[in-house]
Write an enzyme that holds these catalytic residues in place. Structure first.
Site, PDB file in Angstrom:
ATOM      1  N   LYS A  22       0.839  -1.212   0.000  1.00  0.00           N
ATOM      2  CA  LYS A  22       0.000   0.000   0.000  1.00  0.00           C
ATOM      3  C   LYS A  22       0.871   1.258   0.000  1.00  0.00           C
ATOM      4  O   LYS A  22       0.609   2.197  -0.751  1.00  0.00           O
ATOM      5  CB  LYS A  22      -0.901  -0.058   1.254  1.00  0.00           C
ATOM      6  CG  LYS A  22      -1.865   1.080   1.418  1.00  0.00           C
ATOM      7  CD  LYS A  22      -2.985   0.686   2.346  1.00  0.00           C
ATOM      8  CE  LYS A  22      -2.654   0.794   3.821  1.00  0.00           C
ATOM      9  NZ  LYS A  22      -2.492   2.168   4.313  1.00  0.00           N
ATOM     10  N   GLY A  94      -4.942   8.158   5.474  1.00  0.00           N
ATOM     11  CA  GLY A  94      -4.040   9.181   6.014  1.00  0.00           C
ATOM     12  C   GLY A  94      -2.903   9.479   5.060  1.00  0.00           C
ATOM     13  O   GLY A  94      -2.484  10.641   4.912  1.00  0.00           O
ATOM     14  N   ARG A 122      -7.969  12.419  12.725  1.00  0.00           N
ATOM     15  CA  ARG A 122      -6.523  12.198  12.834  1.00  0.00           C
ATOM     16  C   ARG A 122      -5.749  13.513  12.758  1.00  0.00           C
ATOM     17  O   ARG A 122      -6.184  14.462  12.106  1.00  0.00           O
ATOM     18  CB  ARG A 122      -6.080  11.215  11.741  1.00  0.00           C
ATOM     19  CG  ARG A 122      -6.783   9.874  11.919  1.00  0.00           C
ATOM     20  CD  ARG A 122      -6.365   8.859  10.902  1.00  0.00           C
ATOM     21  NE  ARG A 122      -4.972   8.476  11.052  1.00  0.00           N
ATOM     22  CZ  ARG A 122      -4.354   7.649  10.221  1.00  0.00           C
ATOM     23  NH1 ARG A 122      -4.989   7.141   9.185  1.00  0.00           N
ATOM     24  NH2 ARG A 122      -3.094   7.334  10.432  1.00  0.00           N
ATOM     25  N   GLN A 168       4.864   9.472   6.953  1.00  0.00           N
ATOM     26  CA  GLN A 168       3.904  10.301   6.217  1.00  0.00           C
ATOM     27  C   GLN A 168       4.308  11.770   6.288  1.00  0.00           C
ATOM     28  O   GLN A 168       4.239  12.494   5.293  1.00  0.00           O
ATOM     29  CB  GLN A 168       2.496  10.085   6.768  1.00  0.00           C
ATOM     30  CG  GLN A 168       1.992   8.670   6.489  1.00  0.00           C
ATOM     31  CD  GLN A 168       0.569   8.443   6.926  1.00  0.00           C
ATOM     32  OE1 GLN A 168      -0.029   9.273   7.604  1.00  0.00           O
ATOM     33  NE2 GLN A 168       0.012   7.309   6.538  1.00  0.00           N
ATOM     34  N   ASP A 314       2.248  -0.850  11.866  1.00  0.00           N
ATOM     35  CA  ASP A 314       0.906  -1.279  11.453  1.00  0.00           C
ATOM     36  C   ASP A 314       0.585  -2.706  11.905  1.00  0.00           C
ATOM     37  O   ASP A 314      -0.557  -3.154  11.790  1.00  0.00           O
ATOM     38  CB  ASP A 314       0.773  -1.189   9.929  1.00  0.00           C
ATOM     39  CG  ASP A 314       0.788   0.259   9.456  1.00  0.00           C
ATOM     40  OD1 ASP A 314       0.365   1.140  10.218  1.00  0.00           O
ATOM     41  OD2 ASP A 314       1.247   0.509   8.334  1.00  0.00           O
ATOM     42  N   LYS A 341      -4.089   6.280  14.790  1.00  0.00           N
ATOM     43  CA  LYS A 341      -4.211   5.567  13.516  1.00  0.00           C
ATOM     44  C   LYS A 341      -5.685   5.574  13.088  1.00  0.00           C
ATOM     45  O   LYS A 341      -6.458   6.385  13.584  1.00  0.00           O
ATOM     46  CB  LYS A 341      -3.662   4.145  13.668  1.00  0.00           C
ATOM     47  CG  LYS A 341      -2.159   4.118  13.910  1.00  0.00           C
ATOM     48  CD  LYS A 341      -1.406   4.598  12.693  1.00  0.00           C
ATOM     49  CE  LYS A 341       0.091   4.596  12.903  1.00  0.00           C
ATOM     50  NZ  LYS A 341       0.805   5.229  11.798  1.00  0.00           N
ATOM     51  N   ARG A 345      -5.932   2.394  18.148  1.00  0.00           N
ATOM     52  CA  ARG A 345      -5.586   0.962  18.070  1.00  0.00           C
ATOM     53  C   ARG A 345      -5.040   0.406  19.378  1.00  0.00           C
ATOM     54  O   ARG A 345      -5.055  -0.800  19.572  1.00  0.00           O
ATOM     55  CB  ARG A 345      -4.540   0.723  16.980  1.00  0.00           C
ATOM     56  CG  ARG A 345      -5.130   0.689  15.626  1.00  0.00           C
ATOM     57  CD  ARG A 345      -4.124   0.210  14.590  1.00  0.00           C
ATOM     58  NE  ARG A 345      -4.744   0.344  13.284  1.00  0.00           N
ATOM     59  CZ  ARG A 345      -4.086   0.561  12.158  1.00  0.00           C
ATOM     60  NH1 ARG A 345      -2.775   0.660  12.165  1.00  0.00           N
ATOM     61  NH2 ARG A 345      -4.736   0.661  11.020  1.00  0.00           N
ATOM     62  N   ARG A 387      -7.047  -3.132  10.194  1.00  0.00           N
ATOM     63  CA  ARG A 387      -6.026  -3.980  10.835  1.00  0.00           C
ATOM     64  C   ARG A 387      -6.582  -4.642  12.106  1.00  0.00           C
ATOM     65  O   ARG A 387      -6.225  -5.778  12.418  1.00  0.00           O
ATOM     66  CB  ARG A 387      -4.777  -3.168  11.137  1.00  0.00           C
ATOM     67  CG  ARG A 387      -4.237  -2.458   9.891  1.00  0.00           C
ATOM     68  CD  ARG A 387      -2.768  -2.584   9.691  1.00  0.00           C
ATOM     69  NE  ARG A 387      -2.327  -1.668   8.644  1.00  0.00           N
ATOM     70  CZ  ARG A 387      -2.027  -2.025   7.390  1.00  0.00           C
ATOM     71  NH1 ARG A 387      -2.117  -3.275   7.007  1.00  0.00           N
ATOM     72  NH2 ARG A 387      -1.641  -1.118   6.509  1.00  0.00           N
TER      73      ARG A 387
HETATM   74  C1  S3P Z   1       2.815   4.959   6.090  1.00  0.00           C
HETATM   75  C2  S3P Z   1       3.387   5.329   7.260  1.00  0.00           C
HETATM   76  C3  S3P Z   1       2.841   4.960   8.569  1.00  0.00           C
HETATM   77  C4  S3P Z   1       1.887   3.779   8.459  1.00  0.00           C
HETATM   78  C5  S3P Z   1       0.902   3.942   7.353  1.00  0.00           C
HETATM   79  C6  S3P Z   1       1.622   4.107   6.015  1.00  0.00           C
HETATM   80  C7  S3P Z   1       3.442   5.401   4.818  1.00  0.00           C
HETATM   81  O1  S3P Z   1       2.121   6.054   9.098  1.00  0.00           O
HETATM   82  O2  S3P Z   1       1.204   3.600   9.677  1.00  0.00           O
HETATM   83  O3  S3P Z   1       0.051   2.821   7.275  1.00  0.00           O
HETATM   84  O4  S3P Z   1       3.126   4.841   3.758  1.00  0.00           O
HETATM   85  O5  S3P Z   1       4.294   6.300   4.866  1.00  0.00           O
HETATM   86  P1  S3P Z   1       2.874   7.206   9.953  1.00  0.00           P
HETATM   87  O6  S3P Z   1       3.885   7.771   9.063  1.00  0.00           O
HETATM   88  O7  S3P Z   1       1.832   8.215  10.301  1.00  0.00           O
HETATM   89  O8  S3P Z   1       3.423   6.495  11.148  1.00  0.00           O
END
Ligand code: S3P
Length: 427
Positions: A22, A94, A122, A168, A314, A341, A345, A387
């Site tokens: 993903k 997100g 969020r 992110q 995750d 999240k 969670r 999840r």
């Molecule tokens: C992700 C980073 C993570 C993860 C999310 C995907 C990404 O989030 O939990 O499912 O693709 O960069 P955070 O960066 O907020 O921890």
């Protein structure tokens, strides 16, 4: 829709594959959209989150074309995005919202990002604040979506140290950095996933990583390439866990992403004594790929310290389920980020385990699970969180079933064929 998951009638056996990663799927669509030329992407996840990224990009004028096993992303180039006619709906994702904030911060038009009820709870200030410092005009509603942006080009190059372990946030700033007047550096003391850095380099950006610091310079991305998205280790984790827990099982999961920043779950499982291994097969673009093998085995408890959480962030609900099958008390520390999240969670995992007879409690930012559980059938509130739904389904298959999941369809956010795949493997 609710769904009841029974105990597995027999072992899970054979070979399996899982949807494309993903995280890489979002990045392939987004960076392909900003590049010059066409990026042919194979193995893209059909999950709802990646679909959200695609539909937002379509609303920004990016063209996609289905062709056999490839999706062609016809890049608009750095300056080619169009002002959207309406608010961009990021659904439950997100990544979609935060990554687009980074891109839209550098566009010479106004835009608005919205999401579902979960996404609208969020935190977005963690992305908005550093983007404002780069020159974008961003308004939130008490720290949350809807996000209203007035972009600016060029943005000011920035040097920023991540205050939270978030790939992110790092990604949003690196994407904004493509529209800056100079270099942008993000310091990541947590070692979060590095797919953005790898894909920027794959598409010819001037992006370098050194000792936890990533620097990007503005410049054109060039595609005219093909890439295959490796299987998602965060989805493979559910199949591997089911194989470890259901007696007699043995599974090989093919072509899984083996990027070292994503292997924390499999490493923890191996330390717990499970017969789990992975073998490097090759590279897809700049990402390492290979097969993961998992078989039934007894589990020792797990002691996880906070520094290891980014490598399995995750997978924590699933790891907690495994801990409930282990002989003794496990302690998973440093889980504050789990509260923000798709659901809370931390609370949701403890509640799901408790509802099924396991002993689990939240202790500050830690989760303490005492195994082995005395399972009893019950109902789990999945909180609409994919999840939590799939982790609870694994608990059901391995001993707690029959378990009613309040909402099982949410698995489609990342792994639409999860229930069918588990059935197809013999459970
Ligand atoms: C992700 C980073 C993570 C993860 C999310 C995907 C990404 O989030 O939990 O499912 O693709 O960069 P955070 O960066 O907020 O921890």
């Amino acid at each position: 829709m609710s769904r009841t998951v029974a105990r597995a009638a027999g072992p899970l056996w054979g070979s399996a594959s899982v949807p494309g990663d993903k995280s890489i799927g979002h990045r392939a669509l987004l960076l392909g959209a900003l590049a010059e030329g066409t990026l042919n992407v194979r193995g893209l996840s059909d999950g709802q989150d990646v679909r959200s990224t695609r539909s937002c990009l379509e609303a920004l004028g990016v063209r996609f074309e289905e062709g056999g096993r490839f999706l062609a992303v016809h890049g608009a180039g750095a300056a080619g995005l169009k002002a959207p006619a309406r608010a961009l709906d990021c659904g439950n994702s997100g990544s979609t919202m935060r990554f687009l904030m980074g891109v839209l911060a550098g566009q010479p038009f106004e835009s608005e990002l919205t999401g579902d009820a979960s996404l609208s709870r969020r935190p977005m200030e963690r992305v908005a604040a550093p983007l404002r410092a780069m020159g974008a005009d961003i308004t939130l509603s008490e720290g949350h979506a809807p996000v209203r942006l007035r972009g600016r080009r060029p943005l000011k190059g920035a040097s920023y140290r991540l205050p939270v372990a978030s790939a992110q946030v790092k990604t949003a700033l690196l994407l904004a950095g493509l529209y800056a007047d100079g270099e942008t550096t993000v310091e990541d003391p947590f070692g979060t996933r590095d797919h953005t850095e790898l894909m920027l380099a794959f598409l010819g950006a001037d992006c370098r990583s050194d000792d936890g610091r990533v620097t990007v310079r503005p410049g054109a991305l060039r595609s005219g390439k093909a890439m295959t998205v490796p299987g998602d280790p965060s989805s493979a984790a559910f199949l591997a866990a089911a194989a470890v827990l259901v007696p007699g099982s043995r599974l090989i999961i093919r072509e899984v992403l083996l990027n070292p920043t994503r292997l924390g779950f499999f490493e923890a499982l191996r330390e717990m004594g499970a017969p789990v291994s992975w073998e490097r097969g090759g590279l897809h673009g700049r990402e390492v790929v290979g097969d993961v093998t998992a078989a039934h085995g007894r589990l020792k408890p797990c002691w996880l310290d906070a520094a290891r959480v980014p490598g399995l962030v995750d997978e924590v609900p699933l790891l907690a389920v495994l801990c409930a099958f282990a002989d003794g008390e496990s302690r998973l520390e440093g889980l504050a980020e789990l509260r923000v999240k798709e659901s809370d969670r931390l609370a949701g995992t403890a509640a799901a385990l408790t509802a099924l007879g396991a002993s689990a409690r939240v202790d500050g930012d830690a989760l303490v699970v005492a195994g082995p559980a005395r399972w009893r059938p019950g109902r789990v509130e999945t909180l609409g969180d994919h999840r939590l739904a799939m982790a609870s389904a694994v608990a059901a298959l391995a001993g707690a079933g029959p378990v009613e999941l309040s909402d099982a369809d949410c698995a489609a956010v990342s792994y639409p064929s999860f229930f069918d795949d588990v059935k197809g493997l013999g459970a």
